[in-house]
Design a protein around this motif. Structure first.
Motif, PDB file in Angstrom:
ATOM      1  N   LEU A  79     -15.708  -9.847  -7.446  1.00  0.00           N
ATOM      2  CA  LEU A  79     -14.685 -10.775  -7.409  1.00  0.00           C
ATOM      3  C   LEU A  79     -14.048 -11.437  -5.953  1.00  0.00           C
ATOM      4  O   LEU A  79     -13.707 -11.637  -5.457  1.00  0.00           O
ATOM      5  CB  LEU A  79     -14.466 -11.498  -8.928  1.00  0.00           C
ATOM      6  N   ALA A  80     -12.991 -10.374  -5.960  1.00  0.00           N
ATOM      7  CA  ALA A  80     -12.098 -10.283  -4.476  1.00  0.00           C
ATOM      8  C   ALA A  80     -12.039 -11.027  -3.605  1.00  0.00           C
ATOM      9  O   ALA A  80     -12.507 -10.800  -2.634  1.00  0.00           O
ATOM     10  CB  ALA A  80     -11.354  -9.347  -5.543  1.00  0.00           C
ATOM     11  N   ASN A  81     -13.149  -9.727  -3.215  1.00  0.00           N
ATOM     12  CA  ASN A  81     -14.229  -9.505  -1.756  1.00  0.00           C
ATOM     13  C   ASN A  81     -14.731 -10.685  -1.661  1.00  0.00           C
ATOM     14  O   ASN A  81     -14.928 -11.200  -0.455  1.00  0.00           O
ATOM     15  CB  ASN A  81     -14.652  -7.936  -2.238  1.00  0.00           C
ATOM     16  N   GLN A  82     -15.274 -11.588  -2.826  1.00  0.00           N
ATOM     17  CA  GLN A  82     -16.485 -12.379  -2.218  1.00  0.00           C
ATOM     18  C   GLN A  82     -15.315 -13.493  -1.670  1.00  0.00           C
ATOM     19  O   GLN A  82     -15.706 -14.391  -1.302  1.00  0.00           O
ATOM     20  CB  GLN A  82     -16.969 -13.098  -3.806  1.00  0.00           C
ATOM     21  N   THR A 104     -22.077 -18.759  -4.563  1.00  0.00           N
ATOM     22  CA  THR A 104     -22.283 -16.836  -5.457  1.00  0.00           C
ATOM     23  C   THR A 104     -21.376 -16.657  -5.439  1.00  0.00           C
ATOM     24  O   THR A 104     -21.009 -15.743  -6.684  1.00  0.00           O
ATOM     25  CB  THR A 104     -22.043 -15.696  -3.493  1.00  0.00           C
ATOM     26  N   LEU A 105     -19.727 -16.979  -4.918  1.00  0.00           N
ATOM     27  CA  LEU A 105     -18.170 -16.686  -5.633  1.00  0.00           C
ATOM     28  C   LEU A 105     -18.352 -17.199  -7.286  1.00  0.00           C
ATOM     29  O   LEU A 105     -17.873 -16.889  -8.066  1.00  0.00           O
ATOM     30  CB  LEU A 105     -17.045 -17.357  -4.820  1.00  0.00           C
ATOM     31  N   GLU A 106     -18.628 -18.701  -7.402  1.00  0.00           N
ATOM     32  CA  GLU A 106     -18.730 -19.333  -8.541  1.00  0.00           C
ATOM     33  C   GLU A 106     -18.987 -18.471  -9.585  1.00  0.00           C
ATOM     34  O   GLU A 106     -19.544 -18.700 -10.831  1.00  0.00           O
ATOM     35  CB  GLU A 106     -19.293 -20.858  -8.439  1.00  0.00           C
ATOM     36  N   LEU A 107     -20.338 -17.881  -8.857  1.00  0.00           N
ATOM     37  CA  LEU A 107     -21.236 -16.752  -9.880  1.00  0.00           C
ATOM     38  C   LEU A 107     -20.853 -15.825 -10.515  1.00  0.00           C
ATOM     39  O   LEU A 107     -20.269 -15.242 -11.515  1.00  0.00           O
ATOM     40  CB  LEU A 107     -22.908 -16.488  -9.424  1.00  0.00           C
ATOM     41  N   MET A 108     -20.102 -15.491  -9.074  1.00  0.00           N
ATOM     42  CA  MET A 108     -18.993 -13.647  -9.949  1.00  0.00           C
ATOM     43  C   MET A 108     -17.735 -14.164 -10.511  1.00  0.00           C
ATOM     44  O   MET A 108     -17.905 -13.570 -11.532  1.00  0.00           O
ATOM     45  CB  MET A 108     -18.770 -13.121  -8.365  1.00  0.00           C
ATOM     46  N   LYS A 137     -17.988 -16.437 -12.997  1.00  0.00           N
ATOM     47  CA  LYS A 137     -18.632 -16.618 -14.138  1.00  0.00           C
ATOM     48  C   LYS A 137     -19.200 -15.474 -14.906  1.00  0.00           C
ATOM     49  O   LYS A 137     -18.882 -15.370 -15.996  1.00  0.00           O
ATOM     50  CB  LYS A 137     -20.224 -17.088 -13.678  1.00  0.00           C
ATOM     51  N   LYS A 138     -19.803 -14.209 -13.384  1.00  0.00           N
ATOM     52  CA  LYS A 138     -19.673 -13.037 -14.426  1.00  0.00           C
ATOM     53  C   LYS A 138     -18.292 -12.681 -15.448  1.00  0.00           C
ATOM     54  O   LYS A 138     -18.060 -11.751 -15.598  1.00  0.00           O
ATOM     55  CB  LYS A 138     -20.194 -12.120 -13.365  1.00  0.00           C
ATOM     56  N   VAL A 139     -17.563 -12.422 -14.309  1.00  0.00           N
ATOM     57  CA  VAL A 139     -16.098 -12.918 -14.778  1.00  0.00           C
ATOM     58  C   VAL A 139     -15.529 -12.734 -15.832  1.00  0.00           C
ATOM     59  O   VAL A 139     -15.369 -11.838 -16.684  1.00  0.00           O
ATOM     60  CB  VAL A 139     -14.720 -12.282 -13.867  1.00  0.00           C
ATOM     61  N   ALA A 140     -15.450 -14.654 -15.501  1.00  0.00           N
ATOM     62  CA  ALA A 140     -15.209 -14.862 -16.832  1.00  0.00           C
ATOM     63  C   ALA A 140     -16.274 -14.371 -18.452  1.00  0.00           C
ATOM     64  O   ALA A 140     -15.740 -14.721 -19.263  1.00  0.00           O
ATOM     65  CB  ALA A 140     -15.666 -16.652 -17.049  1.00  0.00           C
ATOM     66  N   ASP A 141     -17.260 -14.433 -18.230  1.00  0.00           N
ATOM     67  CA  ASP A 141     -18.611 -13.561 -19.329  1.00  0.00           C
ATOM     68  C   ASP A 141     -17.837 -12.467 -20.130  1.00  0.00           C
ATOM     69  O   ASP A 141     -18.133 -11.942 -20.872  1.00  0.00           O
ATOM     70  CB  ASP A 141     -19.909 -13.626 -18.659  1.00  0.00           C
ATOM     71  N   LEU A 142     -16.802 -11.988 -19.070  1.00  0.00           N
ATOM     72  CA  LEU A 142     -16.124 -10.571 -20.105  1.00  0.00           C
ATOM     73  C   LEU A 142     -15.506 -10.755 -21.005  1.00  0.00           C
ATOM     74  O   LEU A 142     -14.969  -9.566 -22.290  1.00  0.00           O
ATOM     75  CB  LEU A 142     -15.502  -9.821 -18.904  1.00  0.00           C
ATOM     76  N   THR A 143     -15.545 -11.860 -21.494  1.00  0.00           N
ATOM     77  CA  THR A 143     -14.648 -12.714 -22.532  1.00  0.00           C
ATOM     78  C   THR A 143     -15.703 -13.027 -22.938  1.00  0.00           C
ATOM     79  O   THR A 143     -15.701 -14.405 -22.901  1.00  0.00           O
ATOM     80  CB  THR A 143     -13.815 -13.743 -21.564  1.00  0.00           C
ATOM     81  N   VAL A 144     -16.142 -12.574 -24.888  1.00  0.00           N
ATOM     82  CA  VAL A 144     -17.220 -13.471 -25.476  1.00  0.00           C
ATOM     83  C   VAL A 144     -16.789 -14.101 -26.361  1.00  0.00           C
ATOM     84  O   VAL A 144     -15.951 -14.047 -26.673  1.00  0.00           O
ATOM     85  CB  VAL A 144     -18.333 -11.798 -26.004  1.00  0.00           C
ATOM     86  N   ARG A 145     -17.099 -15.360 -26.068  1.00  0.00           N
ATOM     87  CA  ARG A 145     -16.794 -16.757 -26.943  1.00  0.00           C
ATOM     88  C   ARG A 145     -18.286 -17.220 -27.627  1.00  0.00           C
ATOM     89  O   ARG A 145     -18.815 -16.758 -27.405  1.00  0.00           O
ATOM     90  CB  ARG A 145     -16.612 -17.937 -26.071  1.00  0.00           C
ATOM     91  N   ALA A 146     -17.657 -17.710 -29.054  1.00  0.00           N
ATOM     92  CA  ALA A 146     -17.893 -17.848 -29.824  1.00  0.00           C
ATOM     93  C   ALA A 146     -19.030 -19.823 -29.509  1.00  0.00           C
ATOM     94  O   ALA A 146     -18.341 -20.091 -28.334  1.00  0.00           O
ATOM     95  CB  ALA A 146     -17.286 -18.834 -31.362  1.00  0.00           C
ATOM     96  N   PRO A 147     -20.193 -19.103 -29.167  1.00  0.00           N
ATOM     97  CA  PRO A 147     -21.410 -20.337 -28.074  1.00  0.00           C
ATOM     98  C   PRO A 147     -20.923 -21.420 -29.950  1.00  0.00           C
ATOM     99  O   PRO A 147     -21.506 -22.792 -28.574  1.00  0.00           O
ATOM    100  CB  PRO A 147     -22.834 -20.095 -28.683  1.00  0.00           C
ATOM    101  N   ILE A 148     -21.200 -21.645 -30.838  1.00  0.00           N
ATOM    102  CA  ILE A 148     -21.203 -22.785 -31.775  1.00  0.00           C
ATOM    103  C   ILE A 148     -20.172 -22.149 -32.650  1.00  0.00           C
ATOM    104  O   ILE A 148     -19.768 -21.351 -32.604  1.00  0.00           O
ATOM    105  CB  ILE A 148     -22.808 -22.668 -31.901  1.00  0.00           C
ATOM    106  N   ASP A 149     -19.916 -23.508 -33.555  1.00  0.00           N
ATOM    107  CA  ASP A 149     -19.053 -23.463 -34.279  1.00  0.00           C
ATOM    108  C   ASP A 149     -20.171 -22.400 -35.722  1.00  0.00           C
ATOM    109  O   ASP A 149     -21.012 -22.762 -35.781  1.00  0.00           O
ATOM    110  CB  ASP A 149     -18.835 -24.756 -35.217  1.00  0.00           C
ATOM    111  N   GLY A 150     -19.452 -21.497 -36.497  1.00  0.00           N
ATOM    112  CA  GLY A 150     -19.949 -20.515 -37.136  1.00  0.00           C
ATOM    113  C   GLY A 150     -19.308 -19.533 -37.455  1.00  0.00           C
ATOM    114  O   GLY A 150     -17.434 -18.908 -37.819  1.00  0.00           O
ATOM    115  N   GLN A 151     -19.851 -18.400 -37.956  1.00  0.00           N
ATOM    116  CA  GLN A 151     -19.319 -17.531 -38.979  1.00  0.00           C
ATOM    117  C   GLN A 151     -20.014 -16.623 -38.501  1.00  0.00           C
ATOM    118  O   GLN A 151     -21.005 -16.149 -38.018  1.00  0.00           O
ATOM    119  CB  GLN A 151     -19.841 -17.590 -40.634  1.00  0.00           C
TER     120      GLN A 151
END
Length: 420
Positions: A114-117, A222-226, A228-242
């Protein structure tokens, strides 16, 4: 001389022989009759058999199946990108809102890419700005040249027109006019050439600028994709739920695509049912079923059929509650369901019993009106459910039949019913 012949009479020995033969024949016949009679009849204690009455009533073909209560919507959490679990924000069973962080993965290679991009995008942006400025300067130079050419053209044109008039008035000589004419023609060609060069240069600059912008846009994408990939390292809840089935601890390495857990939506429940593959051709969406829970009967309807057969020889369907959902029902609970395979009709019914194993539903022992014997009658069996067989032929309502096992009665024609 004639002699009188005396008529012979039966001797004692001969009479005894004939009597013996007759007695033997009679005894053999009696033995055959006795043996046949003993094989065709059997004394049976009524307490050792089950006698059922044929009835006419409502009949519905159904099968008993087991279903497991599941959340209506389940979304699985997988590692979009691999990495080491750096931080864990929530534990199994937590109720989450959409977007809440669950775990954070660390991936040094991805972050370095990501830094290189980002550096490449900034460099491309700078180079594009430099190229744009250079093109603008080049255009200005070309426009200045065009202005000079245009001015020289106009001056040559003015002299040419004037000298032509003077030539007509014989105020100047032909030599001087030819010089003015040549100068004019030169400026015409020069202006045309300069105009063509300016157009080509302008088109080239536009093409280069467009290519530079497209390349820059691709690098930004490509930078935005990179990012997003780095952001995806933080797994978040896709919906309200348990949050359930969480499988991640700090320090663990998780590969790309590895299962981390799941989010169960709190919008309701469905029931996942296992059915034997034998019934696949008769199962479709819309079939109804019912089950008992806390003393009440609730209805279900098939909403989805999974036609793939598992190794166990079974397939699955998803059923949805019709009307009221039982209060207190929980995820993972097993329900015993009656899945209807036909509409309810009126039919002649015989209760299920062990007799079917020996007869295949082709005959049955019917109790005589006096209740002392039961004899074989041919019957025809149709549909069945866990409680009854449908009788198509051979019996009528009110008849009484033996429905217990016929394991020892296969060669018997008649049962003699004995009460203890």
């Amino acid at each position: 001389m004639d002699r009188v012949i005396q008529k012979k009479t039966w001797g004692t020995k001969r009479l005894l022989t004939i009597s013996g033969i007759t007695a033997a024949v009679l005894f053999g016949g009696w033995m055959i009759i006795s043996t046949a009679s003993s094989k065709s009849k059997l004394n049976v204690d009524t307490e050792r058999i089950t006698i059922s009455e044929i009835k006419k009533g409502p009949f519905q073909e159904f099968i008993p199946v087991n279903g497991v209560v599941m959340p209506y919507t389940t979304i699985y959490l997988d590692a979009v990108e691999g990495g080491r679990v750096e931080e864990k924000y929530e534990e199994d069973g937590a109720n989450l809102k959409k977007g809440d962080p669950i775990i954070k993965l660390a991936n040094t290679d991805l972050e370095l890419n990501l830094a290189n991009q980002e550096t490449a995008v900034y460099a491309a942006q700078t180079q594009m700005q430099i190229s744009h400025n250079s093109a603008q300067q080049n255009t200005i130079t070309k426009l200045n040249q065009m202005a000079e050419v245009d001015n020289a053209y106009k001056e040559a044109e003015r002299v040419y027109i004037l000298d032509k008039k003077l030539l007509d008035q014989k105020a100047i000589g032909l030599q001087e006019f030819k010089a003015a004419e040549n100068a004019y023609n030169y400026q015409v060609r020069r202006k045309k050439l300069t105009t063509q060069i300016l157009k080509q240069d302008t088109a080239l600059i536009r093409q280069e600028d467009l290519q530079a912008r497209e390349q820059y846009a691709h690098m930004k994408s490509t930078l935005e994709l990179m990012r997003k990939k780095v952001a995806d390292l933080t797994v978040r809840a896709p919906i309200d739920g348990q949050l359930t089935s969480m499988d991640a601890e700090v320090g663990q390495n998780k590969n790309k695509g590895e299962h981390l857990g799941q989010i169960d939506a709190q919008s309701g429940f469905k029931v996942r049912v296992d059915i034997e593959e034998h019934y696949l051709s008769r199962i479709f969406t819309g079939l109804m079923g019912d089950f008992s829970f806390a003393g009440k009967t609730y209805k279900l309807v098939i909403k989805k059929v999974f036609t793939s057969i598992e190794k166990t020889g079974r397939f699955q369907v998803d059923m949805q509650f019709v009307g009221e959902v039982p209060k207190g029902i929980r995820k993972g609970q097993t329900l015993q369901i009656r899945l209807a395979l036909s509409d309810e009709t009126t039919a002649t019914l015989v209760p299920k019993g062990g007799f079917y194993q020996q007869t295949g539903g082709n005959w049955i022992f019917k109790v005589a009106d006096d209740g002392k014997t039961a004899y074989k009658v041919d019957i025809q069996i149709g549909r069945q459910n866990p409680d009854y067989y449908e009788v198509l032929q051979g019996l009528k309502p009110g008849d009484k039949v033996v429905t217990s096992s016929y394991e020892n009665y296969t060669d018997i024609q008649e049962l003699v019913l004995k009460k203890p």
